[in-house]
Design a protein around this motif. Structure first.
Motif, PDB file in Angstrom:
ATOM      1  N   GLY A 212       1.099   1.298 -15.852  1.00  0.00           N
ATOM      2  CA  GLY A 212       1.131  -0.135 -15.588  1.00  0.00           C
ATOM      3  C   GLY A 212       0.806  -0.454 -14.150  1.00  0.00           C
ATOM      4  N   TYR A 213       1.306   0.357 -13.231  1.00  0.00           N
ATOM      5  CA  TYR A 213       0.997   0.179 -11.812  1.00  0.00           C
ATOM      6  C   TYR A 213      -0.485   0.443 -11.547  1.00  0.00           C
ATOM      7  CZ  TYR A 213       0.950   1.142  -6.797  1.00  0.00           C
ATOM      8  OH  TYR A 213       0.638   1.141  -5.456  1.00  0.00           O
ATOM      9  N   VAL A 214      -1.042   1.460 -12.192  1.00  0.00           N
ATOM     10  CA  VAL A 214      -2.473   1.757 -12.047  1.00  0.00           C
ATOM     11  C   VAL A 214      -3.309   0.579 -12.541  1.00  0.00           C
ATOM     12  CG1 VAL A 214      -4.358   3.258 -12.810  1.00  0.00           C
ATOM     13  CG2 VAL A 214      -2.152   4.248 -12.192  1.00  0.00           C
ATOM     14  N   LEU A 215      -2.905  -0.012 -13.661  1.00  0.00           N
ATOM     15  CA  LEU A 215      -3.630  -1.164 -14.197  1.00  0.00           C
ATOM     16  C   LEU A 215      -3.578  -2.341 -13.230  1.00  0.00           C
ATOM     17  CD1 LEU A 215      -2.535  -1.008 -17.946  1.00  0.00           C
ATOM     18  CD2 LEU A 215      -4.850  -0.659 -17.051  1.00  0.00           C
ATOM     19  N   GLN A 216      -2.443  -2.547 -12.609  1.00  0.00           N
ATOM     20  CA  GLN A 216      -2.329  -3.634 -11.640  1.00  0.00           C
ATOM     21  C   GLN A 216      -3.243  -3.401 -10.441  1.00  0.00           C
ATOM     22  OE1 GLN A 216       1.941  -4.142 -10.777  1.00  0.00           O
ATOM     23  NE2 GLN A 216       1.713  -6.207 -11.590  1.00  0.00           N
ATOM     24  N   VAL A 217      -3.255  -2.173  -9.932  1.00  0.00           N
ATOM     25  CA  VAL A 217      -4.114  -1.850  -8.780  1.00  0.00           C
ATOM     26  C   VAL A 217      -5.582  -2.000  -9.159  1.00  0.00           C
ATOM     27  CG1 VAL A 217      -4.834   0.010  -7.235  1.00  0.00           C
ATOM     28  CG2 VAL A 217      -2.408  -0.320  -7.746  1.00  0.00           C
ATOM     29  N   ALA A 218      -5.951  -1.493 -10.338  1.00  0.00           N
ATOM     30  CA  ALA A 218      -7.343  -1.603 -10.783  1.00  0.00           C
ATOM     31  C   ALA A 218      -7.742  -3.054 -10.977  1.00  0.00           C
ATOM     32  CB  ALA A 218      -7.523  -0.823 -12.091  1.00  0.00           C
ATOM     33  N   ASN A 219      -6.832  -3.860 -11.510  1.00  0.00           N
ATOM     34  CA  ASN A 219      -7.125  -5.279 -11.703  1.00  0.00           C
ATOM     35  C   ASN A 219      -7.293  -5.994 -10.362  1.00  0.00           C
ATOM     36  OD1 ASN A 219      -7.397  -7.691 -13.316  1.00  0.00           O
ATOM     37  ND2 ASN A 219      -5.335  -8.252 -12.663  1.00  0.00           N
ATOM     38  N   GLY A 220      -6.448  -5.646  -9.406  1.00  0.00           N
ATOM     39  CA  GLY A 220      -6.541  -6.261  -8.080  1.00  0.00           C
ATOM     40  C   GLY A 220      -7.832  -5.895  -7.366  1.00  0.00           C
ATOM     41  N   ASN A 221      -8.303  -4.679  -7.562  1.00  0.00           N
ATOM     42  CA  ASN A 221      -9.545  -4.219  -6.932  1.00  0.00           C
ATOM     43  C   ASN A 221     -10.778  -4.472  -7.796  1.00  0.00           C
ATOM     44  OD1 ASN A 221      -8.030  -3.243  -4.775  1.00  0.00           O
ATOM     45  ND2 ASN A 221      -7.802  -1.220  -5.718  1.00  0.00           N
ATOM     46  N   PHE A 222     -10.570  -5.059  -8.957  1.00  0.00           N
ATOM     47  CA  PHE A 222     -11.639  -5.302  -9.921  1.00  0.00           C
ATOM     48  C   PHE A 222     -12.379  -4.007 -10.253  1.00  0.00           C
ATOM     49  CE2 PHE A 222     -14.964  -7.931 -11.932  1.00  0.00           C
ATOM     50  CZ  PHE A 222     -14.130  -8.851 -12.548  1.00  0.00           C
ATOM     51  N   ASP A 223     -11.584  -2.941 -10.416  1.00  0.00           N
ATOM     52  CA  ASP A 223     -12.124  -1.619 -10.730  1.00  0.00           C
ATOM     53  C   ASP A 223     -12.047  -1.411 -12.241  1.00  0.00           C
ATOM     54  OD1 ASP A 223     -12.863   1.012 -10.892  1.00  0.00           O
ATOM     55  OD2 ASP A 223     -11.504   1.723  -9.336  1.00  0.00           O
ATOM     56  N   LEU A 224     -13.071  -1.872 -12.968  1.00  0.00           N
ATOM     57  CA  LEU A 224     -13.045  -1.812 -14.429  1.00  0.00           C
ATOM     58  C   LEU A 224     -13.063  -0.382 -14.976  1.00  0.00           C
ATOM     59  CD1 LEU A 224     -13.386  -4.889 -14.324  1.00  0.00           C
ATOM     60  CD2 LEU A 224     -14.950  -4.685 -16.257  1.00  0.00           C
ATOM     61  N   PRO A 225     -13.830   0.557 -14.409  1.00  0.00           N
ATOM     62  CA  PRO A 225     -13.780   1.927 -14.928  1.00  0.00           C
ATOM     63  C   PRO A 225     -12.380   2.532 -14.867  1.00  0.00           C
ATOM     64  CG  PRO A 225     -15.722   1.644 -13.588  1.00  0.00           C
ATOM     65  CD  PRO A 225     -14.918   0.399 -13.420  1.00  0.00           C
TER      66      PRO A 225
END
Length: 267
Positions: A212-225
């Motif tokens: 869940g934390y990884v998803l939040q970080v990826a969403n914040g950085n717009f890192d779709l992969p």
């Protein structure tokens, strides 16, 4: 060639091959859709890019996946240890049912994402809020299915064993419990998948680790992969835990119709 044909047929007809083949078809369809409609990478990433992300960040993703898995298993075990005995009380006591059952139904109308911040305030930022959130999501299906199982026991069978002077404990162990076991495991299967969702909800609200934390970080950085890679691992956690519960069910109740090779659902 004649010797290879039965082997190939056996592989294609095996249960393990079918989901793998379906996943391969989904990935191929994913790639073809991107190429056909020229979908931009910032909308849907290429599957090869997601696979590359999985390989590149594997040590980190594996570490975060274990954190989420620990919370999921903890919440699921709590759901089973508390849900099954409580469901037995509800099934065998009208007084308990009249007091507790409506409260349980009422509690399910409260969004768990709204409760999660309170859990962080009460229990801190450790793994406990994640376990509690996973428990809250996985608890209700266990109770409902178990109550249904015990209330669906054949009354004629109970009357028969009582006429044979069987004690209450013997009736419970020989008739009621085996009859309710399929329903109990149905609830556990639903519970273990919902527990994964609960753990991630807890990580969304307050955590510095986990998928869940990884998803939040990826969403914040717009890192779709990275986001898609995390979602794939999250799905795999749910599938693996579901399969484990299913295997335990096959060991516990191998006599049930759904586990016999000759069982099928007619069209």
């Amino acid at each position: 060639m004649a010797q290879a044909t039965p082997l190939v047929r056996k592989v294609f007809e095996s249960r393990a091959f079918r989901p793998i083949a379906l996943i391969a078809l989904i990935v191929i369809g994913w790639e073809l859709t991107i190429q056909l409609f020229q979908i931009k990478p910032y909308l849907v990433p290429d599957p090869l890019v997601v696979i590359r992300q999985l390989i590149t960040d594997w040590p980190k993703l594996w570490r975060e996946t274990l954190v989420t898995t620990y919370a999921t298993v903890g919440g699921f075990l709590l759901s089973a240890l508390i849900g099954v005995p409580l469901a037995m009380l509800i099934a065998y006591s009208r007084l308990v049912e009249s007091y507790v059952y409506p409260l349980l139904v009422f509690s399910q109308s409260i969004p768990k994402i709204a409760i999660a911040p309170l859990l962080v305030v009460w229990f801190g930022f450790g793994i406990v809020p994640k376990i509690v959130t996973a428990f809250l999501l996985g608890f209700f299906p266990v109770v409902v299915s178990t109550v249904m199982g015990f209330k669906s026991v054949d009354r004629d069978m109970i009357d028969l064993v009582r006429s044979m002077k069987a004690s209450r404990l013997q009736t419970f162990l020989k008739i009621s419990l085996p009859f309710a076991m399929p329903s109990i495991f149905s609830g556990l299967k639903v519970s273990v998948t919902l527990a994964v969702v609960g753990a991630v909800v807890g990580e969304f609200v307050g955590a510095n680790s986990g998928i869940g934390y990884v998803l939040q970080v990826a969403n914040g950085n717009f890192d779709l992969p990275l986001m898609f890679a995390a979602l794939i691992l999250l799905s795999l956690v749910g599938v693996v835990l579901f399969v484990l519960v299913d295997r335990v069910e096959r060991v516990m109740i191998p006599w049930h119709a759904s586990h016999r090779d000759d069982y099928y659902v007619s069209p």
